[in-house]
Write a protein that holds these residues in place. Structure first.
Motif, PDB file in Angstrom:
ATOM      1  N   ASP A 139      21.768 -12.683 -11.512  1.00 34.88           N
ATOM      2  CA  ASP A 139      20.688 -13.209 -10.675  1.00 34.88           C
ATOM      3  C   ASP A 139      20.280 -12.245  -9.563  1.00 34.88           C
ATOM      4  O   ASP A 139      19.466 -12.593  -8.701  1.00 34.88           O
ATOM      5  CB  ASP A 139      21.100 -14.549 -10.056  1.00 34.88           C
ATOM      6  CG  ASP A 139      21.288 -15.633 -11.105  1.00 34.88           C
ATOM      7  OD1 ASP A 139      20.562 -15.611 -12.117  1.00 34.88           O
ATOM      8  OD2 ASP A 139      22.181 -16.477 -10.925  1.00 34.88           O
ATOM      9  N   TYR A 140      20.840 -11.042  -9.574  1.00 35.67           N
ATOM     10  CA  TYR A 140      20.490 -10.089  -8.530  1.00 35.67           C
ATOM     11  C   TYR A 140      19.143  -9.435  -8.822  1.00 35.67           C
ATOM     12  O   TYR A 140      18.874  -8.991  -9.943  1.00 35.67           O
ATOM     13  CB  TYR A 140      21.545  -8.998  -8.402  1.00 35.67           C
ATOM     14  CG  TYR A 140      21.202  -7.978  -7.342  1.00 35.67           C
ATOM     15  CD1 TYR A 140      21.393  -8.260  -5.999  1.00 35.67           C
ATOM     16  CD2 TYR A 140      20.665  -6.737  -7.691  1.00 35.67           C
ATOM     17  CE1 TYR A 140      21.064  -7.342  -5.017  1.00 35.67           C
ATOM     18  CE2 TYR A 140      20.334  -5.808  -6.717  1.00 35.67           C
ATOM     19  CZ  TYR A 140      20.530  -6.116  -5.385  1.00 35.67           C
ATOM     20  OH  TYR A 140      20.185  -5.208  -4.420  1.00 35.67           O
TER      21      TYR A 140
ATOM     22  N   SER B 203      20.511  -5.906 -16.634  1.00 35.07           N
ATOM     23  CA  SER B 203      21.718  -6.219 -15.891  1.00 35.07           C
ATOM     24  C   SER B 203      22.890  -5.370 -16.356  1.00 35.07           C
ATOM     25  O   SER B 203      23.974  -5.480 -15.824  1.00 35.07           O
ATOM     26  CB  SER B 203      22.075  -7.705 -16.055  1.00 35.07           C
ATOM     27  OG  SER B 203      22.304  -8.007 -17.400  1.00 35.07           O
TER      28      SER B 203
ATOM     29  N   PRO C  36      30.512 -15.816 -10.534  1.00 33.08           N
ATOM     30  CA  PRO C  36      29.952 -15.020 -11.635  1.00 33.08           C
ATOM     31  C   PRO C  36      30.882 -13.952 -12.175  1.00 33.08           C
ATOM     32  O   PRO C  36      30.575 -13.316 -13.190  1.00 33.08           O
ATOM     33  CB  PRO C  36      28.734 -14.360 -10.982  1.00 33.08           C
ATOM     34  CG  PRO C  36      29.158 -14.172  -9.572  1.00 33.08           C
ATOM     35  CD  PRO C  36      30.043 -15.342  -9.232  1.00 33.08           C
ATOM     36  N   LEU C  37      32.028 -13.731 -11.543  1.00 29.66           N
ATOM     37  CA  LEU C  37      32.830 -12.562 -11.866  1.00 29.66           C
ATOM     38  C   LEU C  37      33.373 -12.583 -13.291  1.00 29.66           C
ATOM     39  O   LEU C  37      33.357 -11.563 -13.994  1.00 29.66           O
ATOM     40  CB  LEU C  37      33.975 -12.434 -10.862  1.00 29.66           C
ATOM     41  CG  LEU C  37      34.572 -11.047 -10.672  1.00 29.66           C
ATOM     42  CD1 LEU C  37      33.502 -10.018 -10.367  1.00 29.66           C
ATOM     43  CD2 LEU C  37      35.609 -11.077  -9.561  1.00 29.66           C
TER      44      LEU C  37
ATOM     45  N   HIS D 168      25.246  -8.547 -11.112  1.00 28.43           N
ATOM     46  CA  HIS D 168      25.121 -10.004 -11.112  1.00 28.43           C
ATOM     47  C   HIS D 168      23.821 -10.383 -11.822  1.00 28.43           C
ATOM     48  O   HIS D 168      22.758  -9.813 -11.552  1.00 28.43           O
ATOM     49  CB  HIS D 168      25.091 -10.496  -9.664  1.00 28.43           C
ATOM     50  CG  HIS D 168      25.187 -11.984  -9.517  1.00 28.43           C
ATOM     51  ND1 HIS D 168      24.211 -12.843  -9.977  1.00 28.43           N
ATOM     52  CD2 HIS D 168      26.142 -12.764  -8.933  1.00 28.43           C
ATOM     53  CE1 HIS D 168      24.548 -14.077  -9.693  1.00 28.43           C
ATOM     54  NE2 HIS D 168      25.718 -14.063  -9.061  1.00 28.43           N
TER      55      HIS D 168
ATOM     56  N   ASN E  47      23.957 -12.502  -4.202  1.00 30.90           N
ATOM     57  CA  ASN E  47      24.152 -12.017  -5.570  1.00 30.90           C
ATOM     58  C   ASN E  47      24.423 -10.519  -5.636  1.00 30.90           C
ATOM     59  O   ASN E  47      24.382  -9.925  -6.712  1.00 30.90           O
ATOM     60  CB  ASN E  47      22.909 -12.340  -6.410  1.00 30.90           C
ATOM     61  CG  ASN E  47      22.620 -13.820  -6.475  1.00 30.90           C
ATOM     62  OD1 ASN E  47      23.543 -14.633  -6.556  1.00 30.90           O
ATOM     63  ND2 ASN E  47      21.348 -14.192  -6.420  1.00 30.90           N
TER      64      ASN E  47
ATOM     65  N   MET F 280      30.699 -11.632 -15.732  1.00 27.29           N
ATOM     66  CA  MET F 280      30.379 -10.206 -15.683  1.00 27.29           C
ATOM     67  C   MET F 280      31.448  -9.374 -16.383  1.00 27.29           C
ATOM     68  O   MET F 280      31.146  -8.404 -17.083  1.00 27.29           O
ATOM     69  CB  MET F 280      30.219  -9.777 -14.228  1.00 27.29           C
ATOM     70  CG  MET F 280      29.011 -10.404 -13.540  1.00 27.29           C
ATOM     71  SD  MET F 280      28.989 -10.144 -11.744  1.00 27.29           S
ATOM     72  CE  MET F 280      28.731  -8.372 -11.657  1.00 27.29           C
TER      73      MET F 280
ATOM     74  N   ALA G 279      25.788  -4.478  -5.709  1.00 31.01           N
ATOM     75  CA  ALA G 279      24.773  -4.143  -6.718  1.00 31.01           C
ATOM     76  C   ALA G 279      23.738  -3.175  -6.176  1.00 31.01           C
ATOM     77  O   ALA G 279      23.254  -2.298  -6.900  1.00 31.01           O
ATOM     78  CB  ALA G 279      24.097  -5.420  -7.217  1.00 31.01           C
TER      79      ALA G 279
END
Length: 266
Positions: free
Chosen positions: A100-101, A244, A223-224, A98, A114, A227, A58
């Motif tokens: 939460d990034y 995001s 999380p993939l 992500h 993340n 996403m 990210a």
């Protein structure tokens, strides 16, 4: 510097040397790894996980000095790039990070674990030799892994480290003995399952433990799927409290100039 309070008892074994992949035979399994050029001013590494989806870090989507997102329309994926030629060239259409990034100049567990993003290409890559990689669960401490990456000192061809190891799993972060350098951000970390490489993490940063350089990898599998679904279900840029999803559907220019992505703390 110590990182994440990693125990001093970590054992550093001699790992496999880097092998530069210069020929078609060398890269036969690895054509889905490519260099991500960002406006001609910097690069990261990415891996094809679907014909039109590239997995990377990210933080590659942010200007490290300003914290602003880069112009997605200026990112190009060069699949299998080596010695001035790629197996396929594709511009990026959209990107999702992500959820939460949070971008930060500091390298800490929150950022690293993340630190993944998906890039949707303008057109799928259907060339027979460029095969998307499957993904898999995180490896355990002591497991053997491998990394294919571009870097500052090896930008014109990918390098393969067939054997390095997971030294620890802490706070959702993989601590690995793999040899990475600036530009390796986003490089796929592989486990070999039944003779087939599967992506199990993404290189996020470098650190030092007991005087030894280590690589830090993001968690991947959880999380993939979310996403991927976000990219499929979102047709245009949405305004959110924390962005995001980026898109180049409009002709907007963020004005951000991309510096070489740093994979280590300043």
């Amino acid at each position: 510097m110590a990182w994440l309070g990693l125990a001093a008892s970590v054992a550093f074994a001699d790992e496999g040397a880097l092998k530069r992949l210069d020929t078609g035979d060398d890269t036969r399994l690895w054509e889905g790894v490519g260099r991500l050029d960002i406006g001609g001013e910097g690069f990261c590494t990415g891996a094809l996980i679907e014909p039109d989806l590239v997995l990377t870090a990210a933080h590659c989507l942010y200007n490290k000095h300003t914290g602003k997102e880069v112009d997605i329309s200026k990112i190009e994926f060069l699949a299998g790039w080596r010695n001035g030629r790629a197996s396929a060239y594709r511009w990026v259409r959209r990107a999702v990070i992500h959820p939460d990034y949070v971008f930060s100049k500091d390298v800490d567990a929150q950022r690293v674990r993340n630190d993944i993003a998906l890039l949707e290409l303008q057109h799928p890559i259907s060339k027979s030799g460029v095969v998307p990689f499957r993904t898999d669960e995180r490896p355990k401490k002591g497991d053997e892994i491998g990394v294919v990456s571009y870097a500052r000192d090896r930008s014109e061809a990918p390098s393969l480290q067939e054997v390095c190891k997971v030294l620890a799993r802490q706070h959702g972060v993989l601590v690995m003995s793999c040899d990475v350098n600036f530009g390796s951000s986003g490089a796929p970390v592989f486990s070999i399952v039944d003779g087939t490489p599967r992506v199990v993490s993404v290189v996020s940063a470098m650190a030092e433990v007991d005087g030894e350089k280590v690589a830090l990898g993001a968690q991947l599998q959880t999380p993939l799927d979310d996403m991927r679904e976000k990219l499929r279900s979102t047709g245009r840029l949405q305004t959110q409290s924390k962005k995001s999803l980026f898109s180049n559907g409009s002709n907007r220019d963020t004005g951000a100039k991309f510096a070489k992505p740093e994979t280590a703390a300043d």
